[in-house]
Design a protein around this motif. Structure first.
Motif, mmCIF file in Angstrom:
data_model
loop_
_atom_site.group_PDB
_atom_site.id
_atom_site.type_symbol
_atom_site.label_atom_id
_atom_site.label_comp_id
_atom_site.label_asym_id
_atom_site.label_seq_id
_atom_site.Cartn_x
_atom_site.Cartn_y
_atom_site.Cartn_z
ATOM 1 N N ALA A 21 1.230 -1.601 -0.120
ATOM 2 C CA ALA A 21 -0.024 0.164 -0.079
ATOM 3 C C ALA A 21 1.424 1.629 -0.169
ATOM 4 C CB ALA A 21 -0.771 0.041 0.650
ATOM 5 N N CYS A 22 1.873 1.692 1.039
ATOM 6 C CA CYS A 22 2.893 2.454 0.255
ATOM 7 C C CYS A 22 3.773 2.376 -0.503
ATOM 8 C CB CYS A 22 3.955 2.305 2.151
ATOM 9 S SG CYS A 22 4.014 2.376 3.625
ATOM 10 N N SER A 23 3.291 1.810 -1.569
ATOM 11 C CA SER A 23 3.933 1.984 -2.842
ATOM 12 C C SER A 23 3.337 2.672 -4.008
ATOM 13 C CB SER A 23 4.406 0.619 -3.216
ATOM 14 O OG SER A 23 3.597 -0.130 -3.721
ATOM 15 N N VAL A 24 1.894 2.237 -3.227
ATOM 16 C CA VAL A 24 0.968 2.958 -4.383
ATOM 17 C C VAL A 24 0.809 5.133 -3.544
ATOM 18 C CG1 VAL A 24 -1.506 3.263 -4.919
ATOM 19 C CG2 VAL A 24 -0.641 1.219 -5.112
ATOM 20 N N VAL A 25 1.121 4.983 -2.262
ATOM 21 C CA VAL A 25 0.859 5.796 -2.111
ATOM 22 C C VAL A 25 1.870 7.412 -2.462
ATOM 23 C CG1 VAL A 25 0.871 7.608 0.032
ATOM 24 C CG2 VAL A 25 -0.489 5.985 0.010
ATOM 25 N N LEU A 26 3.119 6.912 -2.126
ATOM 26 C CA LEU A 26 4.941 7.140 -2.379
ATOM 27 C C LEU A 26 4.236 7.423 -3.663
ATOM 28 C CD1 LEU A 26 7.113 5.341 0.190
ATOM 29 C CD2 LEU A 26 5.686 7.480 0.235
ATOM 30 N N GLY A 27 4.110 6.833 -4.991
ATOM 31 C CA GLY A 27 4.317 7.356 -5.809
ATOM 32 C C GLY A 27 5.426 6.856 -7.007
ATOM 33 N N HIS A 77 7.437 -2.108 -8.308
ATOM 34 C CA HIS A 77 8.435 -2.196 -9.421
ATOM 35 C C HIS A 77 7.063 -1.513 -10.891
ATOM 36 C CE1 HIS A 77 11.919 -4.388 -9.935
ATOM 37 N NE2 HIS A 77 11.387 -4.992 -8.701
ATOM 38 N N PHE A 78 6.167 -1.829 -10.155
ATOM 39 C CA PHE A 78 5.079 -1.211 -11.486
ATOM 40 C C PHE A 78 4.680 0.609 -10.969
ATOM 41 C CE2 PHE A 78 0.174 -0.488 -11.629
ATOM 42 C CZ PHE A 78 0.496 -0.465 -13.649
ATOM 43 N N ILE A 79 4.604 0.871 -9.831
ATOM 44 C CA ILE A 79 4.573 1.958 -9.798
ATOM 45 C C ILE A 79 5.168 2.488 -9.496
ATOM 46 C CG2 ILE A 79 3.493 3.224 -7.734
ATOM 47 C CD1 ILE A 79 1.680 2.427 -9.380
ATOM 48 N N CYS A 80 6.928 2.182 -8.700
ATOM 49 C CA CYS A 80 8.231 3.222 -8.030
ATOM 50 C C CYS A 80 9.430 2.792 -8.979
ATOM 51 C CB CYS A 80 8.630 2.562 -6.695
ATOM 52 S SG CYS A 80 7.634 3.071 -5.358
ATOM 53 N N GLY A 81 9.038 1.904 -9.458
ATOM 54 C CA GLY A 81 10.230 1.495 -10.897
ATOM 55 C C GLY A 81 10.637 2.354 -12.398
ATOM 56 N N THR A 82 11.993 2.593 -12.516
ATOM 57 C CA THR A 82 12.189 2.810 -13.825
ATOM 58 C C THR A 82 12.771 2.529 -14.731
ATOM 59 O OG1 THR A 82 13.755 4.179 -12.912
ATOM 60 C CG2 THR A 82 11.509 5.604 -13.029
ATOM 61 N N GLU A 109 17.879 -6.600 -11.134
ATOM 62 C CA GLU A 109 16.740 -5.413 -10.227
ATOM 63 C C GLU A 109 15.941 -5.027 -10.807
ATOM 64 O OE1 GLU A 109 17.876 -5.765 -7.241
ATOM 65 O OE2 GLU A 109 19.745 -6.944 -7.241
ATOM 66 N N ASP A 110 15.300 -5.302 -12.060
ATOM 67 C CA ASP A 110 15.079 -4.590 -13.285
ATOM 68 C C ASP A 110 13.487 -4.859 -12.821
ATOM 69 O OD1 ASP A 110 15.587 -6.848 -14.994
ATOM 70 O OD2 ASP A 110 16.230 -5.572 -16.367
ATOM 71 N N CYS A 111 12.590 -4.605 -13.594
ATOM 72 C CA CYS A 111 11.109 -5.609 -13.626
ATOM 73 C C CYS A 111 11.390 -6.370 -14.506
ATOM 74 C CB CYS A 111 10.458 -4.677 -14.376
ATOM 75 S SG CYS A 111 8.463 -5.281 -14.674
ATOM 76 N N TRP A 112 12.168 -6.848 -15.384
ATOM 77 C CA TRP A 112 12.453 -7.941 -16.245
ATOM 78 C C TRP A 112 12.847 -9.453 -15.261
ATOM 79 C CZ3 TRP A 112 10.743 -9.274 -21.029
ATOM 80 C CH2 TRP A 112 10.273 -7.909 -22.049
ATOM 81 N N SER A 113 13.725 -9.405 -14.185
ATOM 82 C CA SER A 113 13.864 -10.380 -13.064
ATOM 83 C C SER A 113 12.900 -10.496 -12.549
ATOM 84 C CB SER A 113 14.830 -9.209 -11.966
ATOM 85 O OG SER A 113 14.784 -8.692 -12.046
ATOM 86 N N VAL A 114 11.799 -9.439 -12.608
ATOM 87 C CA VAL A 114 10.319 -9.892 -11.853
ATOM 88 C C VAL A 114 10.177 -10.903 -12.185
ATOM 89 C CG1 VAL A 114 8.601 -9.191 -10.838
ATOM 90 C CG2 VAL A 114 10.445 -8.082 -10.080
ATOM 91 N N LEU A 143 0.590 -8.002 -14.426
ATOM 92 C CA LEU A 143 0.440 -6.970 -14.140
ATOM 93 C C LEU A 143 1.467 -5.938 -15.050
ATOM 94 C CD1 LEU A 143 -0.397 -4.094 -12.546
ATOM 95 C CD2 LEU A 143 1.403 -5.146 -10.735
ATOM 96 N N LEU A 144 2.694 -6.867 -14.460
ATOM 97 C CA LEU A 144 4.150 -6.442 -15.105
ATOM 98 C C LEU A 144 4.703 -6.271 -16.393
ATOM 99 C CD1 LEU A 144 6.733 -7.675 -12.826
ATOM 100 C CD2 LEU A 144 5.884 -5.314 -12.742
ATOM 101 N N SER A 145 3.980 -6.854 -17.223
ATOM 102 C CA SER A 145 3.551 -7.499 -19.000
ATOM 103 C C SER A 145 2.632 -5.939 -19.152
ATOM 104 C CB SER A 145 2.927 -8.452 -19.430
ATOM 105 O OG SER A 145 1.378 -8.681 -18.792
#
Length: 497
Positions: free
Chosen positions: A168-174, A213-218, A225-230, A261-263
C-alpha cells in the motif's frame, strides 16, 4: 525421555547473517487459509492490541472523514477540514511504527501492522497524505522489514500484514522512486524463494514486489534488479515445481497475476510479437508462456484457471494490436487476418486448443462446484471467450463515488483489479485523490462526493436514497415484464403484459 541441550539446539531454526529464518532444514511455517486477508484471521485485529495507540479502536476507521454540515460550513472549508483531519489521523497512526520493533509479542505487532494498513489506505490521500507518509517512511520500512524477515519469532500472519503495508505504501508514495525498489527488492525476492514460508506470505511478498516495480520502478535500474527479473521470477514460480518443491495453486495463480500486471508496462511487441520461423523479430515473452497457460487451464483449481485465462486474454489482445491503428482495430472481421493473427504461426494449433478449452469453461456445469462458483466462472470466461474466440474488444465501466471510469482493454482491467486488491476499502478514496493512479489510468477524477455531509450522503448516495429506490422499482418492473412474456402462452388475452 528428557531432551538434552544439544537436541534442543538442533530443533531450533537457524538464522542467516540478515536475521532471516532459515528454512533450509525442512522446517516450514504454519500455513494460513487461502481466504486469509488483511482484515481477518487475527484474534486481536479489532481490539486495542495493548499498544500505546492513543485510543485507536474500532471506531477510528469509520470511513467518513467529513463532519455534519449542520452549521452551514462552506463546502471549500469543509473539504479543507477533511484533508486536515485525515492528515492528523494518519500521523497519529504512523507514529506507532516506531514502537513495533520493540514489541515482544507477534500478535501485537500484527495488530499494529493492520492499523498502519488501514491508516495508509484510508487517510494517506492526496499530496498532504503523501508528505505525512514520506516523513514516517523510515520507521514504517524498518518495522515491516523486521516482520517479514521473521525477527522476534514473527508469525506468518504478521509477515503477511507487513507485506500488505509495504504494498500500500508503494501506491501512495508514487512513481519514479528507484530508492524504494532497491530497498525492498532483495528482501521480497528472498521471501518468495523461501519454500519454508507460508504460501500466503510468499504470495503477498510477490504481489508487493510486483506493485513496487509497477508504481515506483523506472528504466534506470540495473539488470537483475529491474522489472524483467521479476517477470522471470513469476514465470519460474508459475510452474508446477520450483526449487525442488511443488508450488501450491494459490502461489501459481498469484505469479500469473503479477506477470500480467508487469507485462502491461511493455509494448505489445515485447509480449506477443515474433515467431521461431522469423529470426529478425524477438520472440515475445507471452508466446513463451503459452504452453504453461494451456496446462493451467486444465487445472482443478478455479483461481489458477481464472488467472491463466486472464493472462491468455492479455497476450491475445497484444497480438491483435500488432500493426493495427485505431480505425482498423474497431473491425473484428479484419483483425483475424492481419499481421496480429495467429494464422500460419507455430502457435496456431495451441491457440485453437486454448480457445476450445475456454469455450468449455464458459458453459461448464460440473457437480463438484457450487452454484455460485459456477456462475462466477461462466461470467468470467465469457469475457475471455469474447476476446480470444470472437476477437471482440472489451469495455468495462467501473462506478465509484463521484463518477465512473471506462476501461477499454485488458491492460487497464488487470491494472485496476491489482490496485483494487492492494488498497481494499481505501480504493475509492485513493482513486479520487491519488495523482499516481490518475496518471496510470489516464484520467482526472472529480471528487464531487467528498464535500457532502453525512446527511447528504445518506440522502443522495445510500441504498435507501430516492434514486436507489427508483432504480429498484424500475428493475422490479422489468423482471415482472420478462416473467409475463415467458408465461404469455398461459393467458388467453395477453392483458398481463
Amino acid at each position: 525421555m528428557v531432551s538434552t541441550g544439544r537436541e534442543k539446539r538442533k530443533k531450533k531454526k537457524g538464522k542467516n547473517n540478515d536475521g532471516n529464518t532459515d528454512a533450509a532444514e525442512g522446517i516450514k511455517d504454519m500455513e494460513l487459509p487461502d481466504d486469509f486477508s488483511i482484515f481477518g484471521g487475527s484474534s486481536v485485529a479489532s481490539s486495542n492490541m495493548g499498544l500505546d495507540d492513543g485510543g485507536m479502536n474500532g471506531d477510528y476507521f469509520d470511513g467518513d472523514d467529513d463532519e455534519n454540515n449542520a452549521g452551514g460550513v462552506d463546502a471549500d472549508d469543509q473539504a479543507e477540514n477533511a484533508v486536515t483531519n485525515r492528515a492528523a489521523k494518519l500521523a497519529d497512526a504512523l507514529s506507532l511504527a516506531s514502537t513495533l520493533t520493540s514489541e515482544k509479542r507477534s500478535t501485537k505487532r500484527e495488530g499494529g501492522c493492520r492499523i498502519l494498513f488501514k491508516a495508509i489506505t484510508h487517510y494517506a490521500a492526496g499530496p498532504s497524505g503523501q508528505e505525512v507518509l514520506e516523513s514516517h517512511w523510515g520507521s514504517v520500512l524498518e518495522a515491516c522489514l523486521s516482520s517479514i524477515q521473521g525477527r522476534g519469532n514473527a508469525k506468518p500472519s504478521e509477515q503477511y500484514a507487513a507485506c500488505r503495508v509495504l504494498e500500500a505504501c508503494s501506491v501512495v508514495l508514487g512513481d519514479d522512486r528507484d530508492d524504494i525498489v532497491e530497498s525492498l527488492n532483495g528482501h521480497l525476492k528472498r521471501i518468495v524463494n523461501a519454500t519454508g514460508r507460508a504460501t500466503q506470505v510468499r504470495s503477498a511478498a510477490l504481489r508487493c514486489l510486483s506493485m513496487v516495480h509497477f508504481i515506483c520502478g523506472t528504466d534506470c535500474l540495473e539488470e537483475g534488479e529491474d522489472c524483467w527479473s521479476v517477470m522471470e521470477l513469476c514465470e519460474k514460480v508459475g510452474n508446477e515445481t520450483y526449487r525442488g518443491e511443488t508450488v501450491s495453486p494459490l502461489l501459481r495463480a498469484t505469479a500469473l497475476d503479477c506477470w500480467s500486471l508487469l507485462s502491461t508496462t511493455f509494448d505489445d511487441a515485447h509480449v506477443a510479437a515474433g515467431d521461431h520461423s522469423d529470426d529478425t523479430i524477438d520472440l515475445g515473452r507471452g508466446l513463451q508462456l503459452l504452453p504453461l497457460l494451456a496446462s493451467c487451464l486444465d487445472s482443478s483449481d478455479v483461481g489458477l484457471r481464472r488467472s491463466a485465462g486472464e493472462c491468455v486474454s492479455l497476450i491475445h489482445e497484444c497480438r491483435l494490436n500488432l500493426g493495427l491503428n485505431e480505425e482498423e482495430a474497431d473491425n473484428a472481421t479484419e483483425r483475424k487476418f492481419r499481421r496480429g493473427s495467429w494464422d500460419g504461426s507455430e502457435w496456431e494449433v495451441l491457440m485453437d486448443e486454448v480457445k476450445q478449452r475456454i469455450a468449455e469453461l464458459s458453459v461448464e456445469s460440473s457437480h463438484h462446484m457450487s452454484k455460485q462458483a459456477k456462475k462466477q466462472q461462466r461470467a468470467t470466461f465469457r469475457d475471455f471467450m469474447n476476446t480470444i474466440v470472437d476477437d471482440e474488444p472489451l469495455q468495462t465501466v467501473v462506478n465509484w463515488r463521484g463518477g465512473k471510469l471506462t476501461l477499454n482493454s485488458w491492460k487497464e482491467i488487470i491494472q485496476l483489479n491489482f490496485v483494487r486488491h492492494c488498497l481494499q476499502g481505501g480504493f475509492q478514496i485513493q482513486l479520487m485523490y491519488n495523482e499516481t493512479l490518475h496518471g496510470v489510468f489516464g484520467a482526472t477524477f472529480d471528487a464531487s462526493g467528498a464535500s457532502l455531509s453525512q446527511l447528504e450522503k445518506r440522502l443522495f448516495m445510500s441504498k435507501t436514497s430516492e434514486a436507489a429506490k427508483a432504480a429498484d422499482k424500475a428493475m422490479a418492473k422489468q423482471r415482472r415484464t420478462r416473467t409475463n412474456v415467458k408465461n404469455h402462452f398461459l393467458t388467453a388475452d395477453g392483458e398481463d403484459i
